[in-house]
Design an enzyme around this catalytic site. Structure first.
Site, mmCIF file in Angstrom:
data_model
loop_
_atom_site.group_PDB
_atom_site.id
_atom_site.type_symbol
_atom_site.label_atom_id
_atom_site.label_comp_id
_atom_site.label_asym_id
_atom_site.label_seq_id
_atom_site.Cartn_x
_atom_site.Cartn_y
_atom_site.Cartn_z
ATOM 1 N N HIS A 1 6.290 -2.293 -6.914
ATOM 2 C CA HIS A 1 5.389 -3.169 -6.158
ATOM 3 C C HIS A 1 3.934 -2.891 -6.537
ATOM 4 C CE1 HIS A 1 8.009 -5.382 -3.588
ATOM 5 N NE2 HIS A 1 8.495 -4.329 -2.953
ATOM 6 N N CYS B 1 3.756 -7.310 -10.376
ATOM 7 C CA CYS B 1 3.238 -8.665 -10.165
ATOM 8 C C CYS B 1 1.733 -8.720 -10.418
ATOM 9 C CB CYS B 1 3.504 -9.117 -8.730
ATOM 10 S SG CYS B 1 5.252 -9.241 -8.322
ATOM 11 N N ARG C 1 3.590 -11.781 -14.181
ATOM 12 C CA ARG C 1 3.934 -10.372 -14.361
ATOM 13 C C ARG C 1 2.948 -9.712 -15.325
ATOM 14 N NH1 ARG C 1 6.263 -11.671 -10.672
ATOM 15 N NH2 ARG C 1 8.459 -11.442 -10.115
#
Length: 267
Positions: free
Chosen positions: A171, A245, A254
């Protein structure tokens, strides 16, 4: 002098209007408070809890490896059918051939390790520039891996030290956000992967600042973007890929950072 007459129906309508405005105001305030609490939960609470959980898992792995206990062992084949033994055409760590002493020790270390179970933390990723030390788990499930603050290993890619591409996801925001600042990594920065069997040191080589979320080329055995083909490699080697991300607080694109294996140190 004429006295204005206010009908009862008019007073009732005004009263209902005031009640409706008051109720509407209360609803808006309540919704605002709920939204604020959700933002606090996502941006602060999930980070706090995930980081704590990840730190505890790192400590648990260190204790386990220190005592030689069985369990979250790492550095194993992902079950993708690839061989632990580097192919003759593969570039060996440090620029030497696969038959060197270092290559033989590397093959021995990876062959000894057990296969990690799904969603199991089995390695530790350390990035000195980012002061990051986080567990690596098998798979990229949000609920069972990424939302715990862990970094996830893509199914079908190689394991640490194997010829090919050891590809990871994490993340960038919320839930521990371990990869929030990987865009700050520069060529020459080191990335370490520790397993029960060995410590592998990779060196950052290239960065792909933005590509499609469906660009599977970045995690192939020889990583190369299918969207932006000028980014990537053309020859087999020992690679690591970090993906997250971008831009921040979105999942539209990405970001990928690539590195090459420099050395392996058995435990």
């Amino acid at each position: 002098m004429r006295v204005p007459v206010v009908q009862h129906s008019t007073r009732r309508w005004r009263a209902r209007r005031r009640r409706a405005l008051w109720t509407g105001g209360e609803v808006l305030v309540t919704v605002g408070v709920v939204l604020m609490l959700l933002v606090v939960h996502q941006l602060w609470w999930t980070n706090r809890e995930a980081k704590r959980g990840a730190e505890r898992k790192v400590e648990a792995l260190e204790r386990e490896w220190g005592t030689g206990a069985d369990g979250d062992g790492g550095g194993a084949s992902s079950g993708s059918g690839t061989s632990d033994t580097p192919s003759p055409s593969a570039e060996a760590p440090g620029g030497s051939s696969g038959s060197s002493g270092s290559g033989r020790r590397q093959q021995s270390a990876t062959t000894r390790a057990s296969q990690p179970s799904w969603s199991q933390a089995y390695a530790i990723l350390t990035i000195p520039r980012l002061s990051l030390r986080v567990p690596v788990a098998e798979g990229v499930s949000k609920q069972n891996v990424l939302n715990k603050g862990y970094v996830g290993h893509y199914k079908g890619t190689q394991q640490p030290g194997q010829a090919g591409n050891f590809a990871l996801a994490g993340h960038r925001n919320t839930h521990g956000e371990p990869f929030r600042y990987i865009n700050r990594l520069k060529r020459g920065d080191t990335v370490e992967v520790e397993t029960k069997a060995a410590v592998y040191t990779y060196v950052v080589d290239k960065t792909l600042p933005q590509t499609s979320a469906r660009d599977s080329g970045v995690i192939r055995s020889v990583p190369r973007s299918t969207v932006r083909p000028s980014y990537g490699y053309s020859a087999p080697g020992y690679y690591i890929t970090l993906t997250t991300c971008t831009p921040e607080y979105t999942s539209k694109y990405r970001l990928a950072v690539w590195g090459k294996l420099r050395s392996m140190r058995p435990r």
